[in-house]
Scaffold this motif. Sequence first.
Motif: not given
Ligand SMILES: NC(=O)c1ccc[n+]([C@@H]2O[C@H](COP(=O)([O-])OP(=O)(O)OC[C@H]3O[C@@H](n4cnc5c(N)ncnc54)[C@H](OP(=O)(O)O)[C@@H]3O)[C@@H](O)[C@H]2O)c1
Length: 235
Positions: A189-190, A7, A112, A192, A85
């Motif tokens: 809590w980021v 990801g 996933v 994104t 991811a």
């Molecule tokens: N942001 C927050 O506040 C937060 C808080 C707690 C935990 N997290 C965790 O942190 C991680 C990253 O989150 P984020 O905020 O960066 O999310 P994001 O901006 O939505 O990015 C998600 C990433 O995962 C990839 N992805 C999703 N499904 C996939 C699949 N089936 N195969 C390959 N790649 C896939 C997406 O690729 P595409 O561009 O192709 O969709 C993207 O690169 C996640 O595991 C999330 O649960 C985030």
Amino acid sequence: MNIFITGGNRGIGLEFVKQFVSKGNTIFASYRNPNGISELESIKATYPNNLHLISLEVSNPESVQNCYNIISSQISKLDLLINCAGIISGGSQRNYPLGTMAAEDIQRVFSVNAISPLRICEQFLPLLEKSDMPRIINISSKMGSIGLKKVTGNYSYCASKSALNMFSKMMAIDLQDKNITVLTFHPGWVRTDMGGQNAEISPSESISGMITAIFSHTLEDSGKFLDWNGKELPW
Ligand SMILES: NC(=O)c1ccc[n+]([C@@H]2O[C@H](COP(=O)([O-])OP(=O)(O)OC[C@H]3O[C@@H](n4cnc5c(N)ncnc54)[C@H](OP(=O)(O)O)[C@@H]3O)[C@@H](O)[C@H]2O)c1
């Protein structure tokens, strides 16, 4: 160091790529959608020899195998695997409270967020075992903590992260003899696409904190669940 980040094209994964590549590491960053990699491509233009972009659908075993084949043909050891991811339920309705949830949604999110990181860890073990100090980092969420659970809501996302937490803890036990450190992180809590623009911290703050925490923990700490600033969290 050789580092593989899933990801890597957006959000938290992309910020890991930026910070690690700027420190001279060799990075393999996976993306799913070739139309969504413009930022990765511009970073690659600056670091053409240190950043490698690889197509990966994490929930597809053939895609995982193919990704492993490509990476293992280019490096002889992997020092750090970051399973980043993830998805948060489907469509525009993110919240699936009791009575409205769909089994299909739960299966997709589990696939996933929980099964795929486990599969990727298994697939990459041979390369990790060749590192002097291998590490696996699983990006989970506080929403998966049963101990901290006070409010309900998104069943699929929360339970998928609880499952990932359990997989991480079990891998930490299984991989102790192979000297592989396994840590599980809540990134905060980021701000994104997933976290939204009202989130508390920037990707830069989150990833700087996690990188410091990753390297201040050793094999003795393997199996811990950590906040982005290194503070231990209850499961
Ligand atoms: N942001 C927050 O506040 C937060 C808080 C707690 C935990 N997290 C965790 O942190 C991680 C990253 O989150 P984020 O905020 O960066 O999310 P994001 O901006 O939505 O990015 C998600 C990433 O995962 C990839 N992805 C999703 N499904 C996939 C699949 N089936 N195969 C390959 N790649 C896939 C997406 O690729 P595409 O561009 O192709 O969709 C993207 O690169 C996640 O595991 C999330 O649960 C985030």
